[in-house]
Design an enzyme around this catalytic site. Structure first.
Site, short mmCIF file in Angstrom:
data_model
loop_
_atom_site.label_atom_id
_atom_site.label_comp_id
_atom_site.label_asym_id
_atom_site.label_seq_id
_atom_site.Cartn_x
_atom_site.Cartn_y
_atom_site.Cartn_z
CB THR A 186 -0.87 0.05 1.27
OG1 THR A 186 0.02 0.04 2.40
CG2 THR A 186 -1.77 -1.16 1.37
CD GLU A 331 -5.30 -2.09 1.67
OE1 GLU A 331 -5.58 -1.58 0.57
OE2 GLU A 331 -4.76 -1.46 2.59
CE LYS A 439 -14.10 13.51 11.93
NZ LYS A 439 -12.68 13.49 11.64
CD1 TRP A 444 -18.31 14.19 10.31
CD2 TRP A 444 -18.40 12.35 9.04
NE1 TRP A 444 -17.80 13.16 11.05
CE2 TRP A 444 -17.85 12.01 10.30
CE3 TRP A 444 -18.56 11.37 8.08
CZ2 TRP A 444 -17.46 10.71 10.59
CZ3 TRP A 444 -18.16 10.08 8.38
CH2 TRP A 444 -17.62 9.76 9.63
#
Ligand code: AMP
Length: 547
Positions: A186, A331, A439, A444
């Site tokens: 990754t 992944e 935030k 959000w």
């Protein structure tokens, strides 16, 4: 009672055997780092892959051992894909865009035995050769005539010599389909990179599913040009899919600028391509400024970052190239969702269809997904409620290589770190990476929506929206913008552009114009660097219009 069917493990070598026997005449065309265009067939490839498999065996590479590559998209890289995994060894594709320190760290962590690299990367190899601890030989992916003289790299071998020394007589070994086939790390913006170790079984199931008509939709009639690098999540599986369906493959080598790509699309009759949005920006700019078109391109798969609707509109309405928006991650090896419309969408207006296409799409069979709130409880699929996206399936990791990042699964689901909604038709839309969410006053704000609006402004080349600290609201959206060259645009004009396009309180507080936005090794905006540079912008300036 068992079924009475042959028990054949799902092995990557079978893809090559199939392509060789049933699509032997199909071409693979590569722009080489040596400067010319190379052309051969799946039949030729099969011969050379088996010679290479013999060469690996002669060098003592055993099942499960890691063979690394540092290479562009090209036929020799493709040969390594099949020779390494087919022999039972593990193909480890290193990302040459990483810092040399990271390449050393990853190669050591993977315990690579041998490294194959394109000529272009000789300086990188010279910088790391004395620092890596397990690599015993370095192979330049070229012929004798182009071999460099380097005193800094011990045990420097020539790829073509290696192949020439061996015969094409090689029987692909049959082993457990759960055996490891390839390894990708990754990009890891925080902490050390982590390895996703794919198996033959997971790769084969991914290949079947990703090729389907409602996924990447590839067939023998296609000419596929993967722009997405073979060093980043196996070029989204296209090197495997091409063999499975018998499609012609075209590899661009290191030439990824708009002109080089467009020339190759036209010369080779490319019908499908795939890449991240930033690559397509260069292509569109070239096509627009030279008044060109696409004679054969029908589809382009865009993923890796959110595809701005303005880019989709340009491809579809101006150039008649269908955009397939896709989401995935290392992944997941990598495809998770693809945005192909359902029959119920056919009667929608073009604008309504575009709104659906802007979503990252619905899960391909084999990937299950859900969204959860902070308490872990599942959230409704109403297209509005956002939560962390969790996935599970036969090509989702169960653990990272060597147990790094200890036990990533939560009750059997892999938490993606993406925040998304899922609508009643099953279409998932990413609103943010969880660490990039803004935030504001406890609510959000999704940065991708704000970026997509800015990118629709004709004077904007690129936009990124970050959470900037704010004295009253904790965080407020701050827009970082690169203007198109020669275009004028003020902060107030851009802020006004948001009127009526988004809830008022989502409007960015300010705009910072910059010359470039930093991109990471896989073409994603490095928001952590932008936050470091501009995170206090609103503290220093007078602040929010909502204060
Ligand atoms: P990587 O493992 O480097 O391929 O990065 C995977 C991450 O890229 C995902 O978790 C998402 O955050 C992001 N990503 C991939 N595809 C998309 C997309 N179509 N839209 C938005 N983000 C995406």
């Amino acid at each position: 009672m068992n079924g009475l069917m042959m028990d054949q493990p799902l092995l990557i070598s079978s893809l090559l055997t199939h392509a060789e026997r049933h699509h032997g005449e199909q071409q693979i065309v590569s722009r080489r780092v040596e400067g010319d265009v190379h052309r051969y067939t799946y039949r030729d490839m099969g011969q050379r892959v088996r010679r290479l498999a013999n060469a690996l065996a002669a060098r003592g590479i055993e099942q499960g051992e890691r063979v690394a590559t540092l290479a562009w998209n090209g036929y020799r890289h493709m040969e390594l894909y099949y020779a390494v995994s087919g022999s039972g060894a593990v193909l480890h594709t290193l990302n040459p865009r990483l810092h040399p320190d990271q390449v050393v760290w990853i190669a050591d962590h993977a315990e690579d035995e041998i490294l194959f690299f394109d000529l272009t990367f000789l300086p990188l190899i010279e910088a790391i050769a004395s620092r890596v601890s397990t690599i015993k030989a370095f192979v330049v992916m070229t012929d004798r005539a182009h071999m460099p003289a380097s005193s800094k790299v011990p045990n420097l071998l020539c790829y073509e010599d290696l192949i020439d020394d061996h015969t094409p007589d090689f029987e692909w070994p049959v082993f457990d389909e759960k055996a490891a086939s390839s390894l990708c790390y990754t990009s890891g913006t925080t902490g050390n990179p982590k390895g996703a170790l794919y198996s033959h079984r997971s790769t084969m199931l991914h290949t079947y599913a990703a090729a389907l008509p409602d996924a990447l939709n590839c067939s023998a009639k296609d000419v596929i040009l993967p722009v997405v690098p073979m060093f980043h999540v196996n070029a989204w599986g296209l090197p495997y899919i091409a063999c499975m369906v018998g499609a012609k493959l075209v590899f661009p080598g290191p030439w990824l600028d708009g002109k080089s790509l467009h020339d190759l699309f036209e010369a080779e009759g490319v019908t499908v391509s795939a890449g991240v949005p930033t690559v397509w920006q260069g292509l569109l700019a070239h096509v627009e400024s030279n008044d060109l078109h696409f004679s054969t391109m029908r589809r382009t798969i865009i993923g890796g970052s959110a595809c701005p609707p303005a880019m989709m509109r340009a491809f579809q309405e101006r150039y008649d190239v269908q955009v397939l928006h896709a989401w995935g991650m290392t992944e997941l090896s990598p495809v998770g969702t693809v945005c192909t419309l359902k029959p119920c969408h056919q009667t929608l207006s073009a604008a309504e269809r575009l709104a659906i296409q802007s979503k990252q799409g619905r899960s391909v069979f084999g990937i299950d997904m859900k969204i959860v709130g902070e308490d872990g409880a599942e959230l409704p699929h109403d297209g509005k409620t956002a939560g962390e996206l969790m996935v599970r399936g036969a090509w989702v990791i169960s653990n990272y290589f060597k147990g790094e990042g200890a036990g990533p699964l939560v009750n059997g689901w892999f938490p993606t770190g993406d925040v998304s909604t899922i609508d009643a038709d099953g279409f998932m839309q990413i609103t943010d990476r969880s660490k990039d969410v803004i935030k504001s006053g406890g609510e959000w704000i999704g940065s991708i929506d704000l970026e997509n609006i800015a990118m629709a402004h004709p004077a904007v080349e690129m936009a990124a929206c970050i959470a900037a600290r704010h004295p009253k609201w904790d965080e407020r959206p701050l827009l970082i913008v690169v203007k198109k060259s020669g275009q004028e645009l003020t902060r107030d004009e851009l802020i006004k552009f948001y009127d009526g396009r988004i809830a008022k309180w989502w409007t960015p507080d300010d705009v910072v114009f910059v010359d470039r936005i930093p991109l990471g090794a896989t073409g994603k905006v490095q928001k952590n660097l932008l936050r470091d540079a501009h995170g206090d912008h609103l503290m220093a300036n007078s602040g929010s219009r909502f204060a």
